[in-house]
Design a protein around this motif. Sequence first.
Motif, PDB file in Angstrom:
ATOM      1  N   GLU A  25     -10.629  -3.326   1.618  1.00  0.00           N
ATOM      2  CA  GLU A  25     -10.043  -2.916   0.342  1.00  0.00           C
ATOM      3  C   GLU A  25     -10.954  -1.886  -0.317  1.00  0.00           C
ATOM      4  O   GLU A  25     -12.151  -2.120  -0.496  1.00  0.00           O
ATOM      5  N   TRP A  33      -5.678  -1.058   0.932  1.00  0.00           N
ATOM      6  CA  TRP A  33      -6.331  -1.575   2.140  1.00  0.00           C
ATOM      7  C   TRP A  33      -6.220  -0.541   3.243  1.00  0.00           C
ATOM      8  O   TRP A  33      -5.202   0.151   3.356  1.00  0.00           O
ATOM      9  N   ARG A 119     -10.783  -8.121   5.688  1.00  0.00           N
ATOM     10  CA  ARG A 119      -9.994  -9.200   6.274  1.00  0.00           C
ATOM     11  C   ARG A 119      -9.654  -8.827   7.715  1.00  0.00           C
ATOM     12  O   ARG A 119      -9.382  -7.667   8.007  1.00  0.00           O
ATOM     13  N   LEU A 121      -6.719  -9.418  10.250  1.00  0.00           N
ATOM     14  CA  LEU A 121      -5.306  -9.788  10.139  1.00  0.00           C
ATOM     15  C   LEU A 121      -4.571  -9.501  11.443  1.00  0.00           C
ATOM     16  O   LEU A 121      -4.918  -8.557  12.157  1.00  0.00           O
ATOM     17  N   VAL A 125       0.789  -7.719  10.201  1.00  0.00           N
ATOM     18  CA  VAL A 125       0.422  -7.954   8.809  1.00  0.00           C
ATOM     19  C   VAL A 125      -0.472  -6.817   8.310  1.00  0.00           C
ATOM     20  O   VAL A 125      -0.305  -6.307   7.197  1.00  0.00           O
ATOM     21  N   ALA A 126      -1.417  -6.403   9.157  1.00  0.00           N
ATOM     22  CA  ALA A 126      -2.324  -5.311   8.786  1.00  0.00           C
ATOM     23  C   ALA A 126      -1.548  -4.014   8.552  1.00  0.00           C
ATOM     24  O   ALA A 126      -1.787  -3.307   7.568  1.00  0.00           O
ATOM     25  N   ALA A 128       1.498  -3.635   7.615  1.00  0.00           N
ATOM     26  CA  ALA A 128       2.274  -3.745   6.376  1.00  0.00           C
ATOM     27  C   ALA A 128       1.400  -3.638   5.132  1.00  0.00           C
ATOM     28  O   ALA A 128       1.860  -3.210   4.082  1.00  0.00           O
ATOM     29  N   ARG A 129       0.127  -3.997   5.243  1.00  0.00           N
ATOM     30  CA  ARG A 129      -0.762  -3.998   4.088  1.00  0.00           C
ATOM     31  C   ARG A 129      -1.382  -2.622   3.814  1.00  0.00           C
ATOM     32  O   ARG A 129      -1.819  -2.354   2.692  1.00  0.00           O
ATOM     33  N   CYS A 130      -1.452  -1.748   4.803  1.00  0.00           N
ATOM     34  CA  CYS A 130      -2.087  -0.434   4.626  1.00  0.00           C
ATOM     35  C   CYS A 130      -1.350   0.423   3.613  1.00  0.00           C
ATOM     36  O   CYS A 130      -0.128   0.517   3.647  1.00  0.00           O
TER      37      CYS A 130
END
Length: 146
Positions: A25, A33, A119, A121, A125-126, A128-130
Amino acid sequence: MIAHKIPVSVLVVIHTADGQVLLMERADAPGFWQSVTGSQDAGETLEQTAIREVREETGLDAAAFELTRWGIENRYAIYERWRHRYAPGVTHNTEHVFGLKLPVAQPVIVATHEHLHYRWLPWKVAAARCFSPSNAAAIRLLPTRL
């Protein structure tokens, strides 16, 4: 005199053999992220930039693992909030994608001036978080690289 960033960078997707991805982050943009990224320094090869950025941002020695250039270049407009870091008139960056494969997820030491947390992941999931579309797209390619 202010040293401006070179508009050439690396994106290093750090991952495990089973598809876990390291994300961090941003300290200057909480909630954003990303994988390891960083601009090339004058005189560096792209591989040297990737190794340096991984060491600076995570404490990991990329040379001790499997670092591969993925043959992907992304050219994109530099986010307005970060354009002041570049010479006047520079609006675009060229990003070169690398993968760094570790046998298993490992603890990292984040550079606190750059990142707040990290994190490991699952790759979906990773991705989708970027916050960065090119970072997310690179992570979505991970299954073809394992």
